[in-house]
Motif scaffolding. Structure first.
Motif, short mmCIF file in Angstrom:
data_model
loop_
_atom_site.label_atom_id
_atom_site.label_comp_id
_atom_site.label_asym_id
_atom_site.label_seq_id
_atom_site.Cartn_x
_atom_site.Cartn_y
_atom_site.Cartn_z
N TYR A 145 4.09 30.52 36.67
CA TYR A 145 3.75 31.92 36.47
C TYR A 145 2.53 32.27 37.32
O TYR A 145 1.74 31.36 37.65
N GLN A 199 14.42 31.16 28.79
CA GLN A 199 13.88 30.97 30.14
C GLN A 199 13.97 29.47 30.53
O GLN A 199 14.38 29.13 31.62
N ALA A 200 13.61 28.60 29.60
CA ALA A 200 13.64 27.16 29.87
C ALA A 200 15.07 26.70 30.14
O ALA A 200 15.31 25.93 31.05
N ARG A 211 7.68 39.21 16.85
CA ARG A 211 7.26 39.11 18.24
C ARG A 211 7.17 37.65 18.66
O ARG A 211 7.59 37.26 19.71
N LYS A 212 6.63 36.81 17.69
CA LYS A 212 6.51 35.37 18.03
C LYS A 212 7.87 34.73 18.27
O LYS A 212 8.09 34.05 19.28
N VAL A 254 5.71 35.34 27.54
CA VAL A 254 6.78 34.35 27.33
C VAL A 254 6.61 33.23 28.38
O VAL A 254 6.79 33.45 29.56
N TYR A 255 6.18 32.08 27.86
CA TYR A 255 5.95 30.96 28.78
C TYR A 255 6.74 29.75 28.35
O TYR A 255 6.88 29.47 27.16
N THR A 256 7.26 29.01 29.37
CA THR A 256 7.87 27.71 29.10
C THR A 256 7.15 26.69 29.97
O THR A 256 6.76 27.01 31.10
N ILE A 315 -2.04 38.83 24.17
CA ILE A 315 -0.86 39.01 25.01
C ILE A 315 -0.61 40.49 25.24
O ILE A 315 -0.39 40.91 26.37
N ARG A 369 9.32 35.94 21.43
CA ARG A 369 8.75 35.26 22.60
C ARG A 369 9.26 33.83 22.70
O ARG A 369 9.63 33.37 23.76
N GLU A 370 9.35 33.10 21.62
CA GLU A 370 9.84 31.72 21.64
C GLU A 370 11.28 31.66 22.13
O GLU A 370 11.66 30.80 22.89
N TYR A 379 -2.01 33.04 15.20
CA TYR A 379 -1.10 33.69 16.10
C TYR A 379 -1.43 35.17 16.34
O TYR A 379 -1.09 35.73 17.38
N ASP A 434 -1.13 37.08 19.69
CA ASP A 434 -0.33 38.25 19.90
C ASP A 434 -1.16 39.37 20.50
O ASP A 434 -0.73 40.08 21.40
N GLU A 448 12.80 33.88 23.99
CA GLU A 448 12.85 34.19 25.42
C GLU A 448 12.41 32.98 26.24
O GLU A 448 12.99 32.66 27.26
N ALA A 449 11.34 32.34 25.71
CA ALA A 449 10.85 31.14 26.41
C ALA A 449 11.93 30.06 26.45
O ALA A 449 12.13 29.43 27.45
N GLU A 462 5.12 39.00 29.86
CA GLU A 462 5.10 39.50 28.51
C GLU A 462 4.80 38.40 27.49
O GLU A 462 5.28 38.39 26.34
N LEU A 464 16.08 27.78 33.49
CA LEU A 464 15.46 26.91 34.49
C LEU A 464 16.18 25.54 34.57
O LEU A 464 16.45 25.03 35.65
N GLU A 501 -3.88 29.73 19.26
CA GLU A 501 -3.18 29.86 17.99
C GLU A 501 -3.83 28.94 16.95
O GLU A 501 -4.06 29.33 15.83
N LEU A 552 4.56 40.61 13.54
CA LEU A 552 3.96 39.53 14.32
C LEU A 552 4.93 38.36 14.48
O LEU A 552 5.10 37.83 15.56
N VAL A 601 8.00 24.25 31.71
CA VAL A 601 8.57 23.86 33.00
C VAL A 601 8.56 25.02 33.99
O VAL A 601 8.87 24.81 35.15
#
Lengths: 988, 179
Positions: free
Chosen positions: B43, A22-23, A11-12, B36-38, B26, A15-16, B19, B23, A18-19, B34, A26, B14, A8, B40
């Motif tokens: 989506y 990603q940020a 994965r967290k 993964v969000y930011t 998601i 994801r963070e 979490y 998870d 990747e985020a 998947e 951007l 969360e 878990l 700024v």
């Protein structure tokens, strides 16, 4: 479990992570974007700087150009702030106003506007501004250097239309009112003021305006004058208009009198406060100002800005009227000045401008023309009125007709005329035939210019006669004047008839008179003849006195008869004129003698003048000439109580040297003849009214006979007379032939210096006394007389004894003279014997017969001269030498006579010669008769044969009324006395 | 849909459920991103419906309730982030009244690609307001949560009545009565 947790977390984190990636991606992407846009901005900024630089450069150039433009332009350009202060001004403004630019800055622009316009200008622009007009124009005068003024057209631009920070209305008005609310923060910064110089244009405008005004005046005056009615009002109006326009003190019109020496003030206009002069100038003599007319005539104008430069004579008069400047123009017609028109300035001196003079000259011309036109108009109106009066009062009908007979107009207003207004055409007036003739006549007139046409038509009661006269008006029209002449025609007929009857009556009268006068003359022959014979032979004074009266009355009666006969001859055309050489002087001189007695009785002066141009001899009928003279002078004496009678004979030359006009003037200081009766004096049997027949003797035939004779003699008589002052008769004999001959005086004078050879004379007359008179005249010693009472007796005598000459009366009882003579002339035995007609009446128509039949003619009462002429012609005679005759007689003087001869001659010279000298030229029969009688007595007493013989000769001459013989015999008296003296010498 | 909404949603899940739940939903939701969000990023909005649906199944709470709760939660977050802007308004009504003409205009300045609903506000007196909601997203429950969040932010109590005005739920009228 552990694993799950780890997974878990893994994965967290993943994801963070990747985020975060990603940020980051951007963000990086955004950063790049930002960088790019920043780069772009940078470039943009660089470009902008270039553009700004370029723009600034261009702007600077434009500003330079603009500035050059502003400085070099001829219009004033300035900027003015809200207080009206000048903040900018261009060069031309400085030049025009003649102040440095710097000095102008800060001054209030309204200072330069002329005072009068200042407020108006401000208010105008304020209003424009407040009405939010961006651009506004106004024309106004501004002050320039040296107190000059020019006109400008001002154009104000209001750049900002409002100010956010202050009350603009107040701001703007404050500019003028010098009351400023907001100075510093007003966004309304300035006005742009442009002024274009329009002085020139203004001047032209003003001139145009002036000209327009003048034109207006001229046309107003002209229009006024176009109405012809009232020249007086129009002229008063005209001088008022021009006076007010030109602002003179006085305008006046003078019209000259017809003799040009005086002039009269007929119109006057005076400005306020100017004294009129018209009353003082009603009869102004040009003599007072001789220069006036001279200048007007020579220069065509009297013009003076200051009258001191005019001639003194004008100056004095103008000064008296308070005139300071003057302009006078003549009123003219062709080249003739008929008056003048003048303009005075009395309040101040005035410089007359050229255009002013021209205007006034034009107006004076207009008035001249109007004046003349008015006169002509008046004349026309009067003439039209007269003509209308004439046309309306005459009976003629006047109409205008076209060539095809259309009646265009009828001019006259006659009643009962042929033509009335309703008629359109000639055809309506006349029938076909007459209208055709009428139209033909119109066409004839159109060809010839004028035509006369007589016509008649069937009237209401009778045939009417008319005459039409045509006058051509133009190519297609004539004026026809139609008159009804029916009455005239009628009267003509009557007249013709009356004339024929009158002529017949006159002829009958003449015949009658001729016959009657013959019957009267025949006894008169006896009465006068024997009375004269008795007068010589009767001793008794009383008887002699009676006889004298008989003779005088008889002669008067004979004169009357002769006059009547002459008149009847003249009237019946039987008067014969025989032109033979005549001595005018002799005939005229006879008048003195003929009228001597009467002139002395009335104590009148008689003056006889014969012009040297009068020829010695002219061809003239002496008897008739004498008659004319006798009548005129006789009349003059008869009608003159005191004063004189002048007779003048003169001539007028003609184109022919052989002829003259003989002029006889007889002038008296008598009673005169009234004008209206002057015609009548030539009419028969008329004496003028008031001329008492009892007082003035006479038949009244004298002047009628004179008139008649003059017609025969190609003469004329004129009379000029005034009652109470006298008369003058002027007779002119036209084309009188001059007789250029020397007449053998011997023959004329010595009519009786002969003696007849022995002969026999037969006298045939039914009246014994006629025979006796003839015998008394002939009385030659060798003559044997035979007498017969009529034709038959005469023929009987012829059978017994043949005479050498026969006197044959024509009118006798039994066989008359014609018949007897015809027998004689047809008898071979007698036809050689001359037969003389011996008659009292000789009518013209009888003359051919007498001339054809007889060898001569004697008219009763007979005169010695005529008888002797006959004797000389038909009988054998012996001429005597006169001197021999006297010598022969000288031996007959008796001793007794010779003894007293000296005493006798003395007595003759003392008593007779003075009287003789007095009478010899006057030849007055009665005086000569007296003289002859006294002398005869004297001769008888002295037994003087020679003197006695002379008296007998003289007496014989007197008895035969032979003036020439009497004159001649009388003339011999002087010689006789001288002759008698020769006898004395012989004795010595 | 803005990444911020996803981040806040997942953070809220969360916080409440740990979490593990995050998870699970998601993974169950089959998301293109998947999970993964930011904040700024941007989506697809379908992912929020998938996530909410998954959560609803996970914790056995209706979707509508979850959107309501999330709207109330998000307004609290907004109130913190954009405190300065929200504090310009004195009360909830004056804020709500200016959503369309002020708030949304400023949102579009920051996120030009944002797809915003249309809100028509009408005040009936001081205690009653009507809000008409138009949106293709059909997130009226989320909007109701936001309104409630706003009331809470200004410490005001009100009854919010929700009326669906169209069949497909894209037009909804909210009537707010202050208590």
């Amino acid at each position: 479990m552990m694993n799950n947790q780890v997974e878990l977390l893994q994965r967290k984190f993943k994801r963070e992570k990747e985020a975060r990636l990603q940020a980051e991606q951007l963000l990086e992407k955004k950063s790049i974007e930002l960088y790019d846009s920043n780069q772009q901005l940078k470039n943009l900024n660089n470009n902008l700087e270039d553009i700004v630089e370029e723009r600034t450069k261009k702007l600077s150039e434009a500003e330079q150009e603009y500035s050059t433009l502003v400085e070099s332009i001829t219009d004033i350009i300035c900027k003015v702030n809200l207080q009206g202060e000048i903040t900018f001004v261009n060069q031309i403004a400085s030049t025009i106003i003649n102040q440095d630019k710097d000095d102008l800055l800060g001054k209030n622009i309204l200072e330069f506007v002329c005072d009068r316009y200042r407020k108006r200008t401000f208010i105008y622009f304020a209003r424009q501004f407040l009405e939010q007009n961006c651009i506004s124009y106004l024309e106004l005068p501004i002050k320039t250097a040296k107190q000059g003024v020019i006109w400008v057209r001002v154009n104000v631009q209001f750049n900002e239309d409002r100010c956010r920070e202050c009350n603009l209305r107040q701001c703007f008005l404050a500019g003028h009112l010098e009351f400023v609310h907001s100075k510093q923060n007003c966004q309304f910064k300035e006005l742009i003021v442009m002024a274009h110089n329009i002085t020139e244009r203004k001047r032209y405008e003003s001139e145009i305006k002036q000209n327009l005004k003048r034109q207006e005046i001229l046309s107003q005056i002209l229009v006024n004058y176009n109405s012809l009615n009232d020249f007086k009002n129009n002229t008063n109006e005209a001088i008022k208009i021009i006076g007010e326009h030109s602002d003179v003190s006085r305008v006046y019109v003078f019209e000259d009198h017809s003799d040009n020496s005086f002039t009269k003030n007929t119109f006057e206009w005076c400005n306020k406060g100017i004294e009129p002069q018209i009353k003082n100038l009603q009869n102004f003599s040009y003599k007072l100002t001789p220069s006036w007319k001279k200048i007007l005539k020579n220069k065509g104008i009297i013009l003076s800005d200051c009258i001191d430069d005019l001639p003194t004579d004008i100056n004095v008069i103008l000064k008296a009227q308070g005139v300071k400047s003057i302009l006078v123009l003549p009123l003219q017609y062709s080249d003739q000045i008929i008056g003048f028109m003048g303009f005075d300035h009395c309040t101040k001196k005035h410089n007359w401008s050229k255009s002013e003079i021209e205007l006034l000259r034009t107006i004076s011309n207009i008035i001249s023309t109007a004046y003349l036109r008015s006169n002509i108009q008046n004349d026309l109106v009067n003439s039209e009125r007269e003509n209308r009066g004439i046309v309306d009062s005459i009976p003629d009908e006047i109409l205008r007709v076209s060539k095809n007979g259309q009646i265009i107009d009828i001019k006259s207003h006659t009643n009962n005329g042929l033509f009335i207004k309703e008629y359109q055409s000639i055809q309506e007036v006349f029938d076909q035939e007459l209208s055709d003739s009428f139209i033909l006549a119109i066409q004839e007139c159109l060809t010839k210019g004028a035509f006369h046409f007589n016509f008649n038509y069937r009237g209401v009661e009778k045939v009417e006669y008319s005459e039409a006269r045509f006058v051509k008006l133009n190519q297609t029209e004539v004026l026809a004047i139609v008159r009804n002449v029916s009455d005239i025609k009628e009267k003509e007929k009557e007249l013709e008839f009356a004339k024929i009857s009158a002529e017949q009556a006159s002829k009958a009268k003449s015949e009658f008179l001729a016959n009657v006068s013959h019957e009267i003359r025949t006894p008169m022959n006896a009465i006068l003849g024997f009375s004269e014979w008795l007068h010589t032979n009767v001793e008794n004074p009383q008887h002699r006195n009676y006889l004298h009266t008989i003779i005088t009355s008889g002669r008067n009666l004979l004169t009357l008869i002769n006059d009547i006969l002459d008149l009847s001859k003249i009237e019946s055309g039987k008067m014969n004129i025989e032109l033979e050489p005549m001595q005018c002087r002799v005939v005229i001189n006879q008048m003195k003698q003929v009228f001597k007695q009467k002139l002395e009785e009335k104590n009148l002066a008689f003056n006889l003048t014969i012009d040297s141009s009068v020829p010695a001899y002219i061809y003239m009928d002496e008897v008739r000439f004498y008659q004319i003279l006798f009548n005129l002078i006789g009349n003059a004496i008869k009608f003159t109580k005191k004063g004189y009678i002048h007779v003048l004979l003169s001539t007028i030359k003609t184109s022919d040297s052989r002829t003259i006009h003989l002029v006889l003037n007889v002038e008296d200081t008598g009673i005169g003849i009234k004008k209206d009766q002057q015609e009548d004096v030539f009419k028969a049997f008329t004496q003028q009214s008031g001329q008492s027949n009892r007082y003035y003797e006479g038949t009244g035939l004298g002047l009628t006979i004179v008139g008649g004779l003059l017609k025969k003699l190609n003469g004329k008589i004129k009379l000029k007379s005034e009652v109470g002052k006298g008369s003058r008769f002027t007779v002119q004999f036209n084309d009188v032939r001059v007789a250029d001959i020397e007449i053998d005086k011997q023959v004329e004078e010595d009519i009786d210096n002969f003696t007849l050879d022995p002969c026999k004379i037969l006298i045939c007359d039914d009246l014994k006394f006629n025979i006796l008179v003839l015998k008394r005249i002939i009385e030659f010693e060798n003559v044997t007389f035979m007498e017969a009472e009529n034709g038959e007796l005469a023929l009987q005598l012829l059978e017994l004894e043949k005479p050498d000459l026969i006197f044959m009366d024509i009118r006798m009882p039994g066989m008359n003279g014609y018949d007897a003579t015809e027998v004689i002339k047809n008898d071979e035995r007698f036809q050689h014997i001359p037969v003389i007609a011996f008659t009292a009446s000789v009518l013209k128509q009888e003359l051919p017969r007498i001339h054809a039949l007889f060898d001569g003619c004697l008219q009763k009462p007979v005169f010695r001269k005529d008888v002797f002429a006959v004797l000389k012609k038909h009988l054998k005679i012996t001429y005597l030498d006169q001197n021999e005759a006297f010598k022969e007689q000288k031996f007959h003087l008796s001793d007794e006579c010779i003894t007293i001869l000296p005493e006798m001659i003395e007595s003759l010279e003392k008593n007779f010669i003075p009287q003789w000298q007095q009478i010899k030229n006057d030849l007055i029969i009665y005086e000569i008769e007296n003289f002859s009688k006294v002398l005869s007595d004297f001769a008888f007493k002295k037994s003087c044969a020679k003197l006695d013989a002379y008296c007998k000769d003289l007496d014989l001459a007197l008895q035969s009324f032979d003036i020439e013989l009497i004159e001649k015999k009388l003339g011999l008296f002087g010689d006789l006395v001288e002759d008698l003296k020769t006898y004395l010498k012989k004795d010595d | 849909m803005k990444g911020l909404i996803y981040c806040e949603f997942l953070e809220m899940v969360e916080k409440k459920f740990g979490y593990e739940v995050v998870d699970r939903i998601i993974r169950k939701s089959d998301l293109k991103s998947e999970g993964v969000y930011t904040s700024v990023g941007t989506y697809p909005h379908s992912e929020i419906f998938s996530l909410v649906k998954s959560l609803s199944l996970e914790i056995n709470v209706p979707i509508e309730k979850l959107f309501y709760t999330f709207g109330k939660y998000v307004f609290g977050i907004f109130g913190k982030i954009y405190k300065e802007k929200v504090d310009r308004y004195d009360n909830a009504f004056s804020f709500l009244n200016r959503i369309e003409d002020t708030i949304h205009v400023e949102v579009l300045k920051l996120y030009p690609e944002a797809e915003l609903p249309t809100i028509q506000a009408k005040c009936n007196g001081t205690n009653r307001m009507e809000l008409m909601y138009f949106s293709k997203r059909k997130m009226a429950d989320f909007a109701e949560g936001l309104i409630q969040g706003c009331m809470d932010y200004f410490n005001e109590k009100a009854e919010i009545k929700k009326e669906v005005m169209s069949e497909d739920h894209d037009k909804v009228l909210f009537t707010i009565l202050k208590v």
